[in-house]
Design a protein around this motif. Structure first.
Motif, PDB file in Angstrom:
ATOM      1  N   GLY A   4     -78.618 -42.712  83.477  1.00 24.78           N
ATOM      2  CA  GLY A   4     -77.728 -41.849  82.695  1.00 24.78           C
ATOM      3  C   GLY A   4     -76.716 -41.125  83.565  1.00 24.78           C
ATOM      4  O   GLY A   4     -75.519 -41.107  83.260  1.00 24.78           O
ATOM      5  N   ILE A   5     -77.191 -40.538  84.642  1.00 23.32           N
ATOM      6  CA  ILE A   5     -76.287 -39.832  85.554  1.00 23.32           C
ATOM      7  C   ILE A   5     -75.343 -40.824  86.223  1.00 23.32           C
ATOM      8  O   ILE A   5     -74.141 -40.556  86.365  1.00 23.32           O
ATOM      9  N   ALA A   6     -75.865 -41.991  86.612  1.00 23.99           N
ATOM     10  CA  ALA A   6     -75.023 -43.010  87.254  1.00 23.99           C
ATOM     11  C   ALA A   6     -73.890 -43.436  86.328  1.00 23.99           C
ATOM     12  O   ALA A   6     -72.739 -43.555  86.761  1.00 23.99           O
ATOM     13  N   ARG A   7     -74.187 -43.648  85.078  1.00 24.03           N
ATOM     14  CA  ARG A   7     -73.154 -44.086  84.129  1.00 24.03           C
ATOM     15  C   ARG A   7     -72.075 -43.011  83.947  1.00 24.03           C
ATOM     16  O   ARG A   7     -70.893 -43.329  83.846  1.00 24.03           O
ATOM     17  N   ILE A   8     -72.499 -41.766  83.909  1.00 24.34           N
ATOM     18  CA  ILE A   8     -71.513 -40.683  83.777  1.00 24.34           C
ATOM     19  C   ILE A   8     -70.651 -40.615  85.031  1.00 24.34           C
ATOM     20  O   ILE A   8     -69.425 -40.498  84.947  1.00 24.34           O
ATOM     21  N   THR A  59     -75.914 -51.480  92.546  1.00 18.82           N
ATOM     22  CA  THR A  59     -76.531 -52.651  91.924  1.00 18.82           C
ATOM     23  C   THR A  59     -75.723 -53.118  90.722  1.00 18.82           C
ATOM     24  O   THR A  59     -75.471 -54.308  90.553  1.00 18.82           O
ATOM     25  N   ARG A  60     -75.299 -52.178  89.900  1.00 15.92           N
ATOM     26  CA  ARG A  60     -74.517 -52.531  88.719  1.00 15.92           C
ATOM     27  C   ARG A  60     -73.159 -53.095  89.123  1.00 15.92           C
ATOM     28  O   ARG A  60     -72.671 -54.064  88.544  1.00 15.92           O
ATOM     29  N   SER A  61     -72.545 -52.527  90.143  1.00 14.00           N
ATOM     30  CA  SER A  61     -71.244 -53.025  90.626  1.00 14.00           C
ATOM     31  C   SER A  61     -71.375 -54.437  91.180  1.00 14.00           C
ATOM     32  O   SER A  61     -70.530 -55.290  90.926  1.00 14.00           O
ATOM     33  N   ALA A  62     -72.444 -54.682  91.932  1.00 17.75           N
ATOM     34  CA  ALA A  62     -72.670 -56.013  92.502  1.00 17.75           C
ATOM     35  C   ALA A  62     -72.910 -57.043  91.403  1.00 17.75           C
ATOM     36  O   ALA A  62     -72.442 -58.174  91.498  1.00 17.75           O
ATOM     37  N   ALA A  63     -73.579 -56.633  90.350  1.00 20.89           N
ATOM     38  CA  ALA A  63     -73.871 -57.553  89.252  1.00 20.89           C
ATOM     39  C   ALA A  63     -72.595 -57.966  88.521  1.00 20.89           C
ATOM     40  O   ALA A  63     -72.498 -59.085  88.027  1.00 20.89           O
ATOM     41  N   THR A  64     -71.624 -57.067  88.456  1.00 23.01           N
ATOM     42  CA  THR A  64     -70.372 -57.407  87.770  1.00 23.01           C
ATOM     43  C   THR A  64     -69.480 -58.297  88.613  1.00 23.01           C
ATOM     44  O   THR A  64     -68.599 -58.961  88.089  1.00 23.01           O
TER      45      THR A  64
END
Length: 66
Positions: A4-8, A59-64
Motif C-alpha cells: 500500500g505504501i509502495a503504491r502511494i 520488484t514491480r518495476s522490474a516486472a514491468t
C-alpha cells in the motif's frame, strides 16, 4: 502495508514522495512508541519497513520491464 505504501509512493514524485514518507514514518514511530517500543527499536523497524517498500517498488518495476 508494504504494498500500500509502495503504491502511494510510486504515484508521487520528488518532494511530494519525500513528504509522504516522512509523514508516514513519523506516524508509525508514534504508534510504536505509544505501544511501548523503545525509540531505537522503533527506528530500526521503520528502516526495515522502508527497505521492504523499496524492494517492493523495485520488484514491480522490474516486472514491468520484462
Amino acid at each position: 502495508m508494504v504494498e500500500g505504501i509502495a503504491r502511494i509512493l510510486e504515484s508521487k514524485n520528488g518532494e511530494d514522495a519525500n513528504a509522504f514518507w516522512r509523514n508516514t514514518a513519523k506516524q508509525i514511530l508514534v504508534q510504536l512508541s505509544e505501544s511501548g517500543i523503545s525509540p531505537r527499536l522503533a527506528e530500526q523497524e521503520v528502516g526495515t519497513l522502508l527497505h521492504a517498500i523499496l524492494s517492493d517498488i523495485d520488484t514491480r518495476s522490474a516486472a514491468t520491464l520484462v
